[in-house]
Design an enzyme around this catalytic site. Sequence first.
Site, mmCIF file in Angstrom:
data_model
loop_
_atom_site.group_PDB
_atom_site.id
_atom_site.type_symbol
_atom_site.label_atom_id
_atom_site.label_comp_id
_atom_site.label_asym_id
_atom_site.label_seq_id
_atom_site.Cartn_x
_atom_site.Cartn_y
_atom_site.Cartn_z
ATOM 1 N N LYS A 1 3.289 -45.623 27.583
ATOM 2 C CA LYS A 1 4.065 -45.276 29.518
ATOM 3 C C LYS A 1 2.340 -43.495 29.272
ATOM 4 O O LYS A 1 1.740 -43.543 28.787
ATOM 5 C CB LYS A 1 5.180 -44.411 28.331
ATOM 6 C CG LYS A 1 5.641 -45.778 27.858
ATOM 7 C CD LYS A 1 6.955 -44.678 26.612
ATOM 8 C CE LYS A 1 6.648 -44.861 25.256
ATOM 9 N NZ LYS A 1 6.365 -44.293 23.832
ATOM 10 N N HIS B 1 9.593 -35.820 12.674
ATOM 11 C CA HIS B 1 8.742 -36.519 12.297
ATOM 12 C C HIS B 1 7.838 -35.227 11.074
ATOM 13 O O HIS B 1 7.231 -35.427 10.457
ATOM 14 C CB HIS B 1 7.502 -36.136 13.645
ATOM 15 C CG HIS B 1 7.474 -36.893 14.873
ATOM 16 N ND1 HIS B 1 7.849 -36.501 15.913
ATOM 17 C CD2 HIS B 1 7.903 -38.564 14.574
ATOM 18 C CE1 HIS B 1 7.849 -37.563 16.909
ATOM 19 N NE2 HIS B 1 8.201 -38.773 15.642
ATOM 20 N N ARG C 1 14.115 -44.439 11.116
ATOM 21 C CA ARG C 1 15.734 -43.502 11.304
ATOM 22 C C ARG C 1 17.433 -44.459 10.894
ATOM 23 O O ARG C 1 17.981 -43.847 10.044
ATOM 24 C CB ARG C 1 15.822 -42.697 12.744
ATOM 25 C CG ARG C 1 14.979 -41.730 13.066
ATOM 26 C CD ARG C 1 14.542 -40.864 14.013
ATOM 27 N NE ARG C 1 14.092 -42.646 14.657
ATOM 28 C CZ ARG C 1 13.652 -42.794 16.428
ATOM 29 N NH1 ARG C 1 13.584 -41.900 16.780
ATOM 30 N NH2 ARG C 1 13.507 -44.285 16.363
ATOM 31 N N SER D 1 11.759 -37.795 19.864
ATOM 32 C CA SER D 1 10.751 -37.580 21.320
ATOM 33 C C SER D 1 11.709 -37.821 22.960
ATOM 34 O O SER D 1 11.780 -36.616 23.282
ATOM 35 C CB SER D 1 9.133 -37.863 21.236
ATOM 36 O OG SER D 1 8.877 -37.822 20.073
HETATM 37 O O1 PNS Z 1 6.095 -42.570 17.903
HETATM 38 P P1 PNS Z 1 5.059 -44.626 18.181
HETATM 39 O O2 PNS Z 1 4.875 -44.538 19.960
HETATM 40 O O3 PNS Z 1 7.032 -45.471 18.437
HETATM 41 O O4 PNS Z 1 4.296 -44.970 17.812
HETATM 42 C C1 PNS Z 1 3.947 -46.281 17.881
HETATM 43 C C2 PNS Z 1 2.334 -46.623 17.319
HETATM 44 C C3 PNS Z 1 1.421 -45.329 17.566
HETATM 45 C C4 PNS Z 1 3.001 -46.643 15.741
HETATM 46 C C5 PNS Z 1 2.383 -48.050 17.411
HETATM 47 O O5 PNS Z 1 2.670 -48.268 18.439
HETATM 48 C C6 PNS Z 1 0.920 -48.559 17.227
HETATM 49 O O6 PNS Z 1 0.038 -48.832 16.045
HETATM 50 N N1 PNS Z 1 -0.279 -48.837 18.270
HETATM 51 C C7 PNS Z 1 -1.239 -49.031 18.262
HETATM 52 C C8 PNS Z 1 -1.653 -50.424 18.522
HETATM 53 C C9 PNS Z 1 -1.126 -51.310 17.250
HETATM 54 O O7 PNS Z 1 -2.052 -51.309 16.040
HETATM 55 N N2 PNS Z 1 -0.496 -52.458 17.321
HETATM 56 C C10 PNS Z 1 0.236 -53.195 16.457
HETATM 57 C C11 PNS Z 1 -0.677 -54.579 16.465
HETATM 58 S S1 PNS Z 1 -0.973 -55.029 17.643
#
Ligand code: PNS
Length: 159
Positions: free
Chosen positions: A41, A17, A90, A128
């Site tokens: 989670k 990150h 990745r 993570s």
């Molecule tokens: O580190 P992660 O958990 O892979 O990040 C995921 C993240 C935060 C980028 C994703 O879950 C997200 O954008 N969540 C916000 C909700 C949202 O906008 N979802 C997409 C449209 S439903």
Amino acid sequence: MKTAVYPGSFDPVTNGHLDIIERASKIYDKVVVGVLTNGAKTPLFAAEERVELLKAVTSDFPNVHIDSFSGLLVDFAREQKACVIIKGLRTVNDFEYELQMALLNKALDPNIETMFMMTNTKYSYISSSMVKELAAFKGNLDGFVPEKIIGKIKEKYKD
Ligand code: PNS
């Protein structure tokens, strides 16, 4: 001024990150790291802790700001006046999900672009989740997460 948001759970922030944050900070005028507070989670670190860890490890980058958000990413990006969402890729496994998210976000707000950055090869296998598993089994975290936060992760798993 070009602002980008870099969203994620960051539970905890890894060197992968941090590498993306540093590289993005050289491209955009301002990078806002957005910590998702209401992920599905149960996190190891509370959202406020994740924000603090990120602040500690990005203190050398003056144009990087840390904030938290809940709800839709495009709403957060609009609030931040960002025109770009940064995502790190990745492996090819990340691609399908990220493509879906990018297309969905584009449909929600056509003015916000998703830009993908390939992870540095030395961090391509770090996540993570892997870091948490390693820490749970008392593995060595050197090189996987910023040195400054190793103690904080270990504390979560002390018996
Ligand atoms: O580190 P992660 O958990 O892979 O990040 C995921 C993240 C935060 C980028 C994703 O879950 C997200 O954008 N969540 C916000 C909700 C949202 O906008 N979802 C997409 C449209 S439903």
